[in-house]
Scaffold this motif. Structure first.
Motif, PDB file in Angstrom:
ATOM      1  N   ALA A  93       0.855  -1.191   0.000  1.00 13.72           N
ATOM      2  CA  ALA A  93       0.000   0.000   0.000  1.00 13.72           C
ATOM      3  C   ALA A  93       0.888   1.237   0.000  1.00 13.72           C
ATOM      4  O   ALA A  93       2.086   1.151   0.291  1.00 13.72           O
ATOM      5  CB  ALA A  93      -0.913   0.011   1.232  1.00 13.72           C
ATOM      6  N   VAL A  94       0.272   2.369  -0.321  1.00 13.07           N
ATOM      7  CA  VAL A  94       0.959   3.666  -0.206  1.00 13.07           C
ATOM      8  C   VAL A  94       0.237   4.426   0.900  1.00 13.07           C
ATOM      9  O   VAL A  94      -0.985   4.593   0.844  1.00 13.07           O
ATOM     10  CB  VAL A  94       0.875   4.442  -1.541  1.00 13.07           C
ATOM     11  CG1 VAL A  94       1.427   5.852  -1.376  1.00 13.07           C
ATOM     12  CG2 VAL A  94       1.628   3.702  -2.642  1.00 13.07           C
ATOM     13  N   ASP A  95       0.986   4.845   1.894  1.00 13.73           N
ATOM     14  CA  ASP A  95       0.381   5.576   3.008  1.00 13.73           C
ATOM     15  C   ASP A  95       0.732   7.053   2.906  1.00 13.73           C
ATOM     16  O   ASP A  95       1.855   7.413   2.543  1.00 13.73           O
ATOM     17  CB  ASP A  95       0.897   5.020   4.345  1.00 13.73           C
ATOM     18  CG  ASP A  95       0.222   5.706   5.527  1.00 13.73           C
ATOM     19  OD1 ASP A  95      -0.994   5.518   5.702  1.00 13.73           O
ATOM     20  OD2 ASP A  95       0.909   6.456   6.252  1.00 13.73           O
ATOM     21  N   ILE A  96      -0.235   7.895   3.251  1.00 11.99           N
ATOM     22  CA  ILE A  96       0.012   9.340   3.235  1.00 11.99           C
ATOM     23  C   ILE A  96       0.139   9.816   4.674  1.00 11.99           C
ATOM     24  O   ILE A  96      -0.767   9.607   5.492  1.00 11.99           O
ATOM     25  CB  ILE A  96      -1.145  10.080   2.522  1.00 11.99           C
ATOM     26  CG1 ILE A  96      -1.352   9.485   1.121  1.00 11.99           C
ATOM     27  CG2 ILE A  96      -0.850  11.575   2.453  1.00 11.99           C
ATOM     28  CD1 ILE A  96      -2.533  10.096   0.374  1.00 11.99           C
ATOM     29  N   GLN A 130      -6.303   8.279  -7.307  1.00 13.65           N
ATOM     30  CA  GLN A 130      -6.632   8.195  -8.735  1.00 13.65           C
ATOM     31  C   GLN A 130      -5.546   7.503  -9.552  1.00 13.65           C
ATOM     32  O   GLN A 130      -5.838   6.819 -10.522  1.00 13.65           O
ATOM     33  CB  GLN A 130      -6.866   9.602  -9.301  1.00 13.65           C
ATOM     34  CG  GLN A 130      -8.329   9.995  -9.245  1.00 13.65           C
ATOM     35  CD  GLN A 130      -8.533  11.489  -9.422  1.00 13.65           C
ATOM     36  OE1 GLN A 130      -7.594  12.221  -9.712  1.00 13.65           O
ATOM     37  NE2 GLN A 130      -9.756  11.936  -9.230  1.00 13.65           N
ATOM     38  N   VAL A 131      -4.291   7.691  -9.134  1.00 12.58           N
ATOM     39  CA  VAL A 131      -3.223   7.104  -9.965  1.00 12.58           C
ATOM     40  C   VAL A 131      -2.580   5.861  -9.360  1.00 12.58           C
ATOM     41  O   VAL A 131      -1.948   5.081 -10.071  1.00 12.58           O
ATOM     42  CB  VAL A 131      -2.100   8.137 -10.260  1.00 12.58           C
ATOM     43  CG1 VAL A 131      -2.651   9.313 -11.047  1.00 12.58           C
ATOM     44  CG2 VAL A 131      -1.402   8.589  -8.992  1.00 12.58           C
ATOM     45  N   SER A 132      -2.718   5.668  -8.058  1.00 13.27           N
ATOM     46  CA  SER A 132      -1.947   4.598  -7.420  1.00 13.27           C
ATOM     47  C   SER A 132      -2.391   3.207  -7.876  1.00 13.27           C
ATOM     48  O   SER A 132      -3.586   2.898  -7.906  1.00 13.27           O
ATOM     49  CB  SER A 132      -2.053   4.690  -5.897  1.00 13.27           C
ATOM     50  OG  SER A 132      -1.304   3.637  -5.322  1.00 13.27           O
ATOM     51  N   ALA A 133      -1.412   2.386  -8.182  1.00 15.61           N
ATOM     52  CA  ALA A 133      -1.708   0.992  -8.535  1.00 15.61           C
ATOM     53  C   ALA A 133      -1.907   0.159  -7.275  1.00 15.61           C
ATOM     54  O   ALA A 133      -2.209  -1.021  -7.351  1.00 15.61           O
ATOM     55  CB  ALA A 133      -0.543   0.435  -9.350  1.00 15.61           C
ATOM     56  N   PHE A 134      -1.705   0.786  -6.124  1.00 11.27           N
ATOM     57  CA  PHE A 134      -1.752   0.057  -4.853  1.00 11.27           C
ATOM     58  C   PHE A 134      -2.808   0.684  -3.935  1.00 11.27           C
ATOM     59  O   PHE A 134      -3.167   1.846  -4.108  1.00 11.27           O
ATOM     60  CB  PHE A 134      -0.364   0.110  -4.195  1.00 11.27           C
ATOM     61  CG  PHE A 134       0.726  -0.297  -5.137  1.00 11.27           C
ATOM     62  CD1 PHE A 134       0.881  -1.637  -5.491  1.00 11.27           C
ATOM     63  CD2 PHE A 134       1.548   0.651  -5.743  1.00 11.27           C
ATOM     64  CE1 PHE A 134       1.849  -2.025  -6.408  1.00 11.27           C
ATOM     65  CE2 PHE A 134       2.514   0.271  -6.658  1.00 11.27           C
ATOM     66  CZ  PHE A 134       2.675  -1.065  -6.994  1.00 11.27           C
ATOM     67  N   PRO A 135      -3.260  -0.094  -2.939  1.00 10.73           N
ATOM     68  CA  PRO A 135      -4.193   0.497  -1.979  1.00 10.73           C
ATOM     69  C   PRO A 135      -3.570   1.747  -1.338  1.00 10.73           C
ATOM     70  O   PRO A 135      -2.348   1.834  -1.217  1.00 10.73           O
ATOM     71  CB  PRO A 135      -4.377  -0.609  -0.934  1.00 10.73           C
ATOM     72  CG  PRO A 135      -4.030  -1.877  -1.650  1.00 10.73           C
ATOM     73  CD  PRO A 135      -2.983  -1.514  -2.649  1.00 10.73           C
ATOM     74  N   VAL A 136      -4.431   2.666  -0.966  1.00  9.96           N
ATOM     75  CA  VAL A 136      -3.955   3.933  -0.381  1.00  9.96           C
ATOM     76  C   VAL A 136      -4.495   4.060   1.037  1.00  9.96           C
ATOM     77  O   VAL A 136      -5.679   3.805   1.291  1.00  9.96           O
ATOM     78  CB  VAL A 136      -4.432   5.135  -1.240  1.00  9.96           C
ATOM     79  CG1 VAL A 136      -4.133   6.461  -0.552  1.00  9.96           C
ATOM     80  CG2 VAL A 136      -3.770   5.084  -2.615  1.00  9.96           C
ATOM     81  N   SER A 137      -3.623   4.438   1.956  1.00 13.64           N
ATOM     82  CA  SER A 137      -4.061   4.662   3.337  1.00 13.64           C
ATOM     83  C   SER A 137      -3.581   6.030   3.794  1.00 13.64           C
ATOM     84  O   SER A 137      -2.764   6.675   3.136  1.00 13.64           O
ATOM     85  CB  SER A 137      -3.530   3.564   4.264  1.00 13.64           C
ATOM     86  OG  SER A 137      -2.123   3.572   4.301  1.00 13.64           O
ATOM     87  N   VAL A 138      -4.132   6.462   4.932  1.00 10.03           N
ATOM     88  CA  VAL A 138      -3.738   7.760   5.501  1.00 10.03           C
ATOM     89  C   VAL A 138      -3.460   7.527   6.977  1.00 10.03           C
ATOM     90  O   VAL A 138      -4.214   6.814   7.648  1.00 10.03           O
ATOM     91  CB  VAL A 138      -4.870   8.809   5.354  1.00 10.03           C
ATOM     92  CG1 VAL A 138      -4.411  10.182   5.853  1.00 10.03           C
ATOM     93  CG2 VAL A 138      -5.358   8.900   3.921  1.00 10.03           C
ATOM     94  N   LYS A 139      -2.381   8.116   7.482  1.00 11.33           N
ATOM     95  CA  LYS A 139      -2.078   8.001   8.912  1.00 11.33           C
ATOM     96  C   LYS A 139      -2.162   9.392   9.517  1.00 11.33           C
ATOM     97  O   LYS A 139      -1.536  10.330   9.022  1.00 11.33           O
ATOM     98  CB  LYS A 139      -0.680   7.407   9.098  1.00 11.33           C
ATOM     99  CG  LYS A 139      -0.263   7.211  10.557  1.00 11.33           C
ATOM    100  CD  LYS A 139       0.991   6.339  10.637  1.00 11.33           C
ATOM    101  CE  LYS A 139       1.494   6.138  12.058  1.00 11.33           C
ATOM    102  NZ  LYS A 139       2.185   7.295  12.620  1.00 11.33           N
ATOM    103  N   PHE A 140      -2.957   9.509  10.574  1.00 11.03           N
ATOM    104  CA  PHE A 140      -3.134  10.830  11.187  1.00 11.03           C
ATOM    105  C   PHE A 140      -3.310  10.698  12.685  1.00 11.03           C
ATOM    106  O   PHE A 140      -3.230   9.595  13.248  1.00 11.03           O
ATOM    107  CB  PHE A 140      -4.301  11.578  10.532  1.00 11.03           C
ATOM    108  CG  PHE A 140      -5.615  10.835  10.536  1.00 11.03           C
ATOM    109  CD1 PHE A 140      -5.931   9.949   9.523  1.00 11.03           C
ATOM    110  CD2 PHE A 140      -6.534  11.027  11.564  1.00 11.03           C
ATOM    111  CE1 PHE A 140      -7.137   9.263   9.517  1.00 11.03           C
ATOM    112  CE2 PHE A 140      -7.752  10.353  11.565  1.00 11.03           C
ATOM    113  CZ  PHE A 140      -8.051   9.460  10.543  1.00 11.03           C
ATOM    114  N   ARG A 141      -3.542  11.837  13.347  1.00  8.07           N
ATOM    115  CA  ARG A 141      -3.641  11.885  14.816  1.00  8.07           C
ATOM    116  C   ARG A 141      -5.077  12.185  15.258  1.00  8.07           C
ATOM    117  O   ARG A 141      -5.968  12.338  14.427  1.00  8.07           O
ATOM    118  CB  ARG A 141      -2.692  12.956  15.348  1.00  8.07           C
ATOM    119  CG  ARG A 141      -1.232  12.555  15.196  1.00  8.07           C
ATOM    120  CD  ARG A 141      -0.307  13.542  15.859  1.00  8.07           C
ATOM    121  NE  ARG A 141       1.030  12.987  15.926  1.00  8.07           N
ATOM    122  CZ  ARG A 141       1.778  12.910  17.018  1.00  8.07           C
ATOM    123  NH1 ARG A 141       1.335  13.409  18.163  1.00  8.07           N
ATOM    124  NH2 ARG A 141       2.985  12.385  16.982  1.00  8.07           N
TER     125      ARG A 141
END
Ligand SMILES: Cc1cc2nc3c(=O)[nH]c(=O)nc-3n(C[C@H](O)[C@H](O)[C@H](O)COP(=O)(O)O)c2cc1C
Length: 316
Positions: A93-96, A130-141
């Motif tokens: 995955a790609v994490d933001i 929109q562009v990622s070939a992988f699942p996308v996640s977000v890490k926040f507080r």
């Protein structure tokens, strides 16, 4: 859960800049972490093809499944980073990163600063998704400070922007890493969205891990600081919670393996200097370690480190 690259109740090693490099990820994975995450990687660094940045993206099969974490506040630049990852890597995955509190990052509008600007955060997540070939996640507080706790709304925003899963650390930006992580807000986030939530903050042993999973209903848990000097924490939790056996060894044999992986990657000169901080973590809880800690601050060769492991092994 088509887009989740790991099972329910997984234990993830948290991203920690300057700590969770390839060598540390290998060690944690070997001793039970189900998933690892890269150190945070600058989308601008990727854009400018910075050498140091691309070295942060390097990983081996032993660290997989691995999530690559990127940061930045420009949606075009973040999109470009996701496209670069599509071409050069195959992460789970790609994490933001929308949780980093460090002044250098925050004042630049990156990391946790995006929790102040959900519209901008939405745009970034959408562009990456929109562009990622992988699942996308977000890490926040949990929020920016105790007056501005917006994790639930933020989580909903992430979901509507297309995030496949999210990770919440139950501290505000103002808390940095002090005070307590708020388990209530994590529970509220889990109830507020339908995408999986990874719970993070103050998991230090099997008891806190079980409480986090049971109380919040989170899909998985993520462990950061408690793995420092103790990569066996994952094995310990798995044994207690799931009766899963992950073989371990004595801690200084694991530390030696960790060092050897680091030397393989970075060469003796850099690896040993960078390993000084890990030595201090491995020495935590060892009897009469003050002299060994002093020695750790000036190690320059692998042999210097091995001597410390040997002496420390006698003091356990
Ligand atoms: C030294 C250090 C570096 C960190 N670097 C990152 C990072 O690069 N990206 C990120 O999302 N979080 C980073 N974090 C936060 C951790 O991932 C985690 O959210 C936090 O430590 C809380 O979890 P814990 O209580 O299990 O340590 C860092 C934390 C520490 C202590």
């Amino acid at each position: 859960m088509k887009n989740i690259p790991f099972n329910k109740n997984s234990i993830l090693l948290a991203p920690m800049a300057g700590i969770t490099d390839s060598a540390f990820r290998k060690i944690c994975k070997k001793y039970g972490a189900d998933v690892t995450v890269s150190e945070m990687i600058s989308s601008k660094g990727i854009y400018y093809r910075d050498k140091k940045t691309s070295s942060l993206m390097h990983y081996t099969a032993q660290e997989e499944p691995i999530i690559i974490q990127i940061f930045g506040n420009d949606s075009e630049c973040m999109k470009n980073a996701a496209e670069y990852i599509n071409l050069h890597s195959t992460p789970a995955a790609v994490d933001i990163n929308m949780g980093c509190p460090a002044p250098k990052i925050f004042q630049n509008g990156d990391g946790c600063a995006l929790m102040k600007d959900p519209d901008k955060a939405y745009k970034i997540i959408r562009s990456v998704k929109q562009v990622s070939a992988f699942p996308v996640s977000v890490k926040f507080r949990s929020g920016i400070d105790s007056e501005h706790i917006n994790a639930v709304e933020f989580a909903k925003m992430c979901q509507s922007a297309g995030a496949d899963f999210i990770t919440v650390h139950g501290r505000t930006r103002s808390q940095f890493y002090s005070g307590k992580s708020d388990i209530e807000i994590i529970k509220s986030v889990v109830s507020g969205v339908s995408i999986p939530v990874i719970a993070n903050g103050d998991i230090t042993d099997a008891v806190s891990a079980k409480h986090m999973l049971d109380y919040t209903g989170a899909y998985g848990i993520m462990i950061g600081r408690a793995a420092l000097g103790n990569p066996f924490i994952f094995a310990e939790i798995k044994k207690e919670l799931f009766n899963t056996f992950v073989p371990t060894t004595d801690i200084f044999s694991a530390a030696r393996e960790h060092l050897m992986y680091a030397v393989e990657n970075k060469g003796e000169f850099s690896a040993v200097r960078e390993f000084r901080k890990h030595l201090l973590y491995y020495l935590k809880g060892i009897n009469n370690a003050s002299q060994l800690k002093r020695m750790s601050n000036s190690v320059i060769t692998v042999d210097d480190c091995l001597k410390i492991f040997e002496l420390a092994g006698k003091n356990i």
